[in-house]
Scaffold this active site. Structure first.
Site, PDB file in Angstrom:
ATOM      1  N   ASP A  15      -7.257  13.092   1.991  1.00  0.00           N
ATOM      2  CA  ASP A  15      -6.350  12.228   2.524  1.00  0.00           C
ATOM      3  C   ASP A  15      -5.229  12.666   3.481  1.00  0.00           C
ATOM      4  OD1 ASP A  15      -5.231   9.284   2.937  1.00  0.00           O
ATOM      5  OD2 ASP A  15      -3.518   9.880   2.217  1.00  0.00           O
ATOM      6  N   GLU A  25     -11.835  10.467   5.815  1.00  0.00           N
ATOM      7  CA  GLU A  25     -11.916   9.150   6.684  1.00  0.00           C
ATOM      8  C   GLU A  25     -11.914   9.267   8.218  1.00  0.00           C
ATOM      9  OE1 GLU A  25      -9.182   5.109   6.117  1.00  0.00           O
ATOM     10  OE2 GLU A  25      -8.423   6.993   5.607  1.00  0.00           O
ATOM     11  N   CYS A  31      -9.408   1.040 -11.447  1.00  0.00           N
ATOM     12  CA  CYS A  31     -10.193  -0.342 -11.596  1.00  0.00           C
ATOM     13  C   CYS A  31     -10.900  -0.791 -10.551  1.00  0.00           C
ATOM     14  CB  CYS A  31      -9.306  -1.317 -12.454  1.00  0.00           C
ATOM     15  SG  CYS A  31      -7.913  -1.743 -11.249  1.00  0.00           S
ATOM     16  N   CYS A  48      -0.876  -0.374  -9.845  1.00  0.00           N
ATOM     17  CA  CYS A  48      -1.921  -1.374  -9.504  1.00  0.00           C
ATOM     18  C   CYS A  48      -1.331  -2.393 -10.695  1.00  0.00           C
ATOM     19  CB  CYS A  48      -3.047  -0.771 -10.160  1.00  0.00           C
ATOM     20  SG  CYS A  48      -4.590  -2.000 -10.490  1.00  0.00           S
ATOM     21  N   ASP A  83      -1.144   8.817  -1.592  1.00  0.00           N
ATOM     22  CA  ASP A  83      -2.269   9.657  -0.898  1.00  0.00           C
ATOM     23  C   ASP A  83      -3.124  10.251  -2.139  1.00  0.00           C
ATOM     24  OD1 ASP A  83      -0.440   9.362   1.281  1.00  0.00           O
ATOM     25  OD2 ASP A  83       0.549  11.051   1.242  1.00  0.00           O
TER      26      ASP A  83
END
Length: 413
Positions: free
Chosen positions: A195, A279, A335, A351, A361
């Site tokens: 990342d 990415e 998850c 989360c 990151d």
């Protein structure tokens, strides 16, 4: 055994006589390019056709004895290659025009322009009889030029061309060679998600981080002081020229620091891992944000992508490019739940579904790795490209461009 074309760039150690000769070559190359551009525009207005590089070179050779006798002091390759570069610039311009008509090009068309000496000394390219030694390089009309770094340039490879350039008072030579190399043998078996960011240059899925040097930001104070000093100097004065040289050295230092950090990162990723997932960042779109444009440009995202592409082929690494619309930052790596909104100021991912707390990151890097594993058919990060997992166990490197939610290997024999 495969034949590969590679480039090697290193610094030259020139004396005053050799420096003067290089300046003459660069000046002749710049003059030939400007003369060819003016002649092409004149011919197009008169006949509607543009002369080729060969036609321009023949016409220039005919004028040497009468109009430009000083061109005999340098190698003819400098002018010839400059005219070839001009023809290539025209071809690139017309290619972009066609892409613009098709709606596939949004940037500038890049019509060839005249070169100014005030914008830089420039460079020149030589071909023909070029010999590479351990401590020097022998070029046509320039003779043997010493090298700062010994043993870096390959001495047994076939040399295609040599480009000599100047940067902030330092001279460099870039050798384009054709050498035979064995197919890359993949020794690493681990996979990694990467990342890229501005605060930290790269955060890996295993927790490793690479510091962002932010070379331009660190040098801003000195650059501003030199710019103010230059504006106070009288134009065309020697003091102004001295300040301009100091300013050029500072900009070159910034570029070298950024380039060094980029090479260290990309070499580590491709040399020690069998699969690297990144990415597909829309860098040109990110640069339109005036608040972050300087930081994004200073991070060198585009160059990192370019170096990863060719180094993956060099070291036999599988490079997987995840679609830019994949929500790597908003997705929980534990998850899989997706957050609807995640502000840029939130550096820790929390989360709400499973309660996982992780660095933002690193969470994104893990998501990129999981998506790359799923799309390539791999099942384990410890054996990313092994037999029976991804299908890349033949030692050949691949660059996969995948969209989130797709498997590129489905339906392939």
């Amino acid at each position: 055994m495969a034949t590969r074309v590679r480039g090697y760039k290193t610094e030259l150690d020139l004396n005053n006589e050799q420096r003067t000769a290089c300046l003459k070559h660069a000046g002749c190359a710049r003059f030939a390019s400007n003369w060819g551009l003016a002649r092409s525009q004149e011919a197009y207005r008169a006949t509607g056709k543009r002369p080729t590089a060969i036609d321009l070179h023949k016409e220039l050779n005919a004028l040497k004895k009468t109009d430009y006798p000083w061109m005999y002091e340098v190698s003819k390759c400098a002018m010839q290659e400059a005219l070839r570069d001009l023809e290539k610039a025209y071809k690139n311009f017309f290619r972009r025009v066609e892409l613009k008509k098709q709606g596939k090009w949004k940037g500038k068309l890049g019509f060839p322009t005249f070169k100014k000496k005030s914008k830089g000394i420039g460079s020149f390219r030589l071909t023909g009889s070029i010999k590479v030694l351990r401590e020097a390089v022998q070029l046509p009309r320039l003779g043997r030029l010493r090298l700062h770094e010994h043993g870096y340039l390959p001495t047994n490879a076939k040399v295609l061309s040599a480009t000599v350039s100047e940067e902030a008072g330092r001279w460099f030579v870039s050798m384009q060679v054709e050498e035979e190399q064995n197919a890359p043998e993949r020794t690493a078996t681990t996979a990694l998600g990467v990342d890229l960011g501005m605060k930290t240059l790269a955060t890996l899925s295993d927790g490793t981080t690479f510091e962002n040097q932010r070379a331009l930001k660190q040098a801003q104070k000195r650059l501003r002081r030199l710019e103010r000093q230059k504006s106070r100097r009288k134009k065309a004065s020697q003091n102004r020229k001295k300040t301009c040289r100091k300013l050029a050295k500072q900009h070159a230092r910034v570029a070298h620091i950024r380039c060094n950090a980029t090479h260290k990162l990309t070499t580590y990723l491709t040399k020690h891992h069998a699969l690297v997932a990144i990415e597909d960042l829309h860098v040109s779109g990110m640069l339109k944000n005036h608040k972050l444009a300087q930081a994004i440009a200073d991070s060198n995202f585009g160059e990192i992508r370019r170096q990863l592409t060719y180094k993956a082929d060099l070291y036999g690494t599988c490079l997987v490019v995840i679609d830019r619309f994949y929500p790597s930052s908003k997705t929980c790596s534990s998850c899989g739940s997706v957050k609807p909104v995640l502000d840029l100021q939130e550096r820790t991912f929390v989360c709400e579904a499973c309660g996982m707390v992780l660095d933002r990151d690193q969470n994104a890097a893990l998501n990129l790795l999981h998506e790359a594993m799923r799309t390539t058919g791999s099942s384990s990060g410890s054996d990313a490209c092994g037999v029976g997992s991804s299908g890349f166990s033949d030692g050949k490197s691949e660059t996969l461009h995948v969209e989130a939610g797709t498997n590129p290997h489905l339906g392939m024999s």
